[in-house]
Design an enzyme around this catalytic site. Structure first.
Site, PDB file in Angstrom:
ATOM      1  N   LYS A  22      -4.464   6.008   2.058  1.00  0.00           N
ATOM      2  CA  LYS A  22      -4.045   6.347   0.701  1.00  0.00           C
ATOM      3  C   LYS A  22      -4.680   5.418  -0.321  1.00  0.00           C
ATOM      4  O   LYS A  22      -5.272   5.853  -1.316  1.00  0.00           O
ATOM      5  CB  LYS A  22      -2.519   6.263   0.589  1.00  0.00           C
ATOM      6  CG  LYS A  22      -1.993   6.442  -0.840  1.00  0.00           C
ATOM      7  CD  LYS A  22      -0.496   6.246  -0.906  1.00  0.00           C
ATOM      8  CE  LYS A  22      -0.088   4.809  -1.070  1.00  0.00           C
ATOM      9  NZ  LYS A  22      -0.026   4.379  -2.475  1.00  0.00           N
ATOM     10  N   ASN A  23      -4.554   4.106  -0.111  1.00  0.00           N
ATOM     11  CA  ASN A  23      -5.046   3.144  -1.099  1.00  0.00           C
ATOM     12  C   ASN A  23      -6.563   3.203  -1.249  1.00  0.00           C
ATOM     13  O   ASN A  23      -7.098   2.950  -2.331  1.00  0.00           O
ATOM     14  CB  ASN A  23      -4.598   1.737  -0.728  1.00  0.00           C
ATOM     15  CG  ASN A  23      -3.098   1.542  -0.903  1.00  0.00           C
ATOM     16  OD1 ASN A  23      -2.451   2.293  -1.626  1.00  0.00           O
ATOM     17  ND2 ASN A  23      -2.536   0.536  -0.246  1.00  0.00           N
ATOM     18  N   CYS A 118       5.986   1.832  -8.283  1.00  0.00           N
ATOM     19  CA  CYS A 118       7.155   1.327  -7.569  1.00  0.00           C
ATOM     20  C   CYS A 118       7.702   0.061  -8.221  1.00  0.00           C
ATOM     21  O   CYS A 118       6.965  -0.746  -8.768  1.00  0.00           O
ATOM     22  CB  CYS A 118       6.796   1.019  -6.111  1.00  0.00           C
ATOM     23  SG  CYS A 118       6.526   2.484  -5.113  1.00  0.00           S
ATOM     24  N   ARG A 123       3.430  -6.807 -11.393  1.00  0.00           N
ATOM     25  CA  ARG A 123       2.070  -6.339 -11.118  1.00  0.00           C
ATOM     26  C   ARG A 123       1.299  -6.082 -12.423  1.00  0.00           C
ATOM     27  O   ARG A 123       0.887  -4.963 -12.703  1.00  0.00           O
ATOM     28  CB  ARG A 123       2.089  -5.084 -10.245  1.00  0.00           C
ATOM     29  CG  ARG A 123       2.686  -5.333  -8.877  1.00  0.00           C
ATOM     30  CD  ARG A 123       2.195  -4.348  -7.842  1.00  0.00           C
ATOM     31  NE  ARG A 123       2.904  -3.105  -7.892  1.00  0.00           N
ATOM     32  CZ  ARG A 123       2.696  -2.092  -7.055  1.00  0.00           C
ATOM     33  NH1 ARG A 123       1.794  -2.198  -6.117  1.00  0.00           N
ATOM     34  NH2 ARG A 123       3.371  -0.979  -7.149  1.00  0.00           N
ATOM     35  N   ASP A 309       2.417  -4.794   2.521  1.00  0.00           N
ATOM     36  CA  ASP A 309       2.849  -3.409   2.698  1.00  0.00           C
ATOM     37  C   ASP A 309       3.426  -3.133   4.082  1.00  0.00           C
ATOM     38  O   ASP A 309       3.850  -2.007   4.364  1.00  0.00           O
ATOM     39  CB  ASP A 309       1.686  -2.453   2.428  1.00  0.00           C
ATOM     40  CG  ASP A 309       1.466  -2.225   0.944  1.00  0.00           C
ATOM     41  OD1 ASP A 309       2.339  -2.610   0.145  1.00  0.00           O
ATOM     42  OD2 ASP A 309       0.427  -1.658   0.567  1.00  0.00           O
ATOM     43  N   ARG A 401       4.881   9.767  -1.205  1.00  0.00           N
ATOM     44  CA  ARG A 401       3.733   9.209  -1.897  1.00  0.00           C
ATOM     45  C   ARG A 401       2.734   8.588  -0.925  1.00  0.00           C
ATOM     46  O   ARG A 401       1.548   8.472  -1.245  1.00  0.00           O
ATOM     47  CB  ARG A 401       4.180   8.131  -2.897  1.00  0.00           C
ATOM     48  CG  ARG A 401       4.937   8.656  -4.106  1.00  0.00           C
ATOM     49  CD  ARG A 401       5.279   7.537  -5.060  1.00  0.00           C
ATOM     50  NE  ARG A 401       4.110   6.736  -5.326  1.00  0.00           N
ATOM     51  CZ  ARG A 401       4.052   5.401  -5.181  1.00  0.00           C
ATOM     52  NH1 ARG A 401       5.099   4.740  -4.755  1.00  0.00           N
ATOM     53  NH2 ARG A 401       2.940   4.760  -5.458  1.00  0.00           N
TER      54      ARG A 401
END
Length: 422
Positions: A22-23, A118, A123, A309, A401
């Site tokens: 995903k990233n 999120c 961040r 993560d 997601r």
């Protein structure tokens, strides 16, 4: 609203296919903005975040087509119609900020809303902005938007040292530097596999990049980039998550497409806990060596350290380990919001600032719990599979997601899990 119902059961066995990252994909997709020629991405994951990025790119005038049941993304930015990334789209996902560098590099201007995402810490995007300023960009924050302009003649090469390692800021600066005049050196750059994957794609498009995977990346700007076809790297976070299935439940699971090189620090930690991971022709074979696991301490760090993560998922495992473990979160603040939910299931967890102390219990108990973010949601599912009785995980829109077909993948190895409407 959908919820996930999990019933604890015995050891799980079989194979789980691991999707594209995903990233990585969320970073590769904005790279289409750097060129007028087509960019094709294969091994794409089928996730809501990917759909959100597609929506954002289309709002800028890019063409995005999903082929082969979503596994292939065909992108083209031959005729951009806008340089404004609106709040209504950007607020859904922090990765939206990654259109800033490519828009600046190609057309010299961009207006990008400050992102959402999120709730796992501030961040801030200041690292992105400072890196782009080092390439000559002028930044003006007004009304919740970053208004950016390149100098006459476009961005120019620069020498920039990140004060903190940032994956997103490294990606933004790397993309922008490919079309900047002259040489750019990025120091204290992120080293993640997703950075390496982006550099490989950009190089296939004609960029001149050296040093990806190290803390110093050198980019020689070129006049234009072309098209390319690129395969998205395997998702190391999904890989690590499913490696924990036999760890917490017992049994033997092969994670198809998994590679040790993507998760070496995580594998080292699992080995200390009594979990073996062996590379096979098809992927990674993961097995628990004994009836239970040993408590181990974990400190999250930038790659190649233990991934933040995977911290929530590791905490779920430690809840039933023998002994006491200490988990220290050094990447994001507010990333222990899953701890109170695990406590509802009988876990013994003490949180003080960025440190969580977990005292292992013999067995967790099923309970209604609420997901607070993407990785927390899957940690509660893992805990539910190891618990007595039923666990109902609500607010699973977070889960969608970042994980595709969670129920089907876990059902295939024998888990009792289903999606229900509540």
């Amino acid at each position: 609203m959908d919820s996930i119902l999990v019933t604890g059961n015995g050891p799980l066995n079989g194979e789980i296919p691991i999707a594209g990252a995903k990233n990585a994909c969320l970073t590769l997709m904005p790279a289409t903005l750097l060129s007028e020629d087509p960019l094709t991405l294969t091994n794409a994951p089928r996730l809501s975040d990917i759909r959100t990025m597609s929506e954002l790119l289309r709002s800028l005038g890019a063409e995005v087509s999903s082929l082969a049941e979503g596994r292939v993304l065909a992108l083209s930015s031959h005729a951009l119609t806008s340089h404004r990334a609106d709040y209504e789209i950007v607020r859904k996902m922090r990765a939206s900020i990654l259109v800033l560098g490519p828009l600046l590099a190609r057309d010299g201007e961009a207006q990008v809303s400050l992102p959402g995402g999120c709730a796992i810490g501030a961040r801030p995007v200041d690292l992105h902005l400072r890196a782009l300023e080092a390439l000559g960009a002028e930044m003006d924050l007004r009304d919740g938007y970053v208004n950016a302009k390149a100098p006459a003649g476009g961005l120019r090469g620069g020498d920039y040292t990140f004060p903190l390692v940032s994956v997103g800021a490294t990606e933004n600066a790397l993309m922008a530097a490919t079309l900047a005049r002259g040489t750019t050196i990025l120091r204290n750059a992120a080293r993640e596999p997703e950075i390496v994957d982006l550099a490989r794609c950009l190089r296939a498009m004609g960029a001149q990049i050296d040093g990806e995977g190290t803390s110093t990346i050198t980019i020689q700007g070129v006049e234009r980039l072309g098209g390319a076809t690129h395969r998205v790297v395997t998702d190391r976070i999904e890989l690590g998550t499913y490696m924990l299935v036999p760890a917490i439940c017992g049994g033997s699971v092969t994670c198809l497409g998994g590679e040790l090189s993507l998760v070496q620090a995580f594998v080292d930690t699992l080995e200390r806990a009594g979990i073996s991971a062996t590379e096979t022709e098809g992927g990674l074979l993961v097995e628990r060596k004994g009836d239970s696991v040993e408590a181990v301490d974990v400190t999250t760090e930038p790659y190649p350290g233990f991934p933040t993560d995977l911290q929530a998922q590791m905490m779920a495992l430690m809840c039933t380990a023998r002994g006491t473990s200490v988990l220290e979160e050094k990447i994001f603040e507010n990333r222990f919001m899953h701890a109170p939910e695990l406590t509802r299931m009988g876990a013994r967890i003490d949180v003080h600032g960025g440190t969580a102390t977990v005292h292992g219990v013999e067995r967790l108990r099923g309970a209604p719990v609420m997901a607070t973010d993407l990785r927390a949601s899957v940690s509660l599912i893992l805990a539910g599979m190891a618990a007595e009785g039923e666990t109902l995980v609500s607010r699973v829109y977070h889960l969608d997601r970042g994980y595709e077909n969670v129920e089907a993948k876990l059902q295939a190895v024998g888990a009792k899990i289903e999606r229900v409407s509540t």
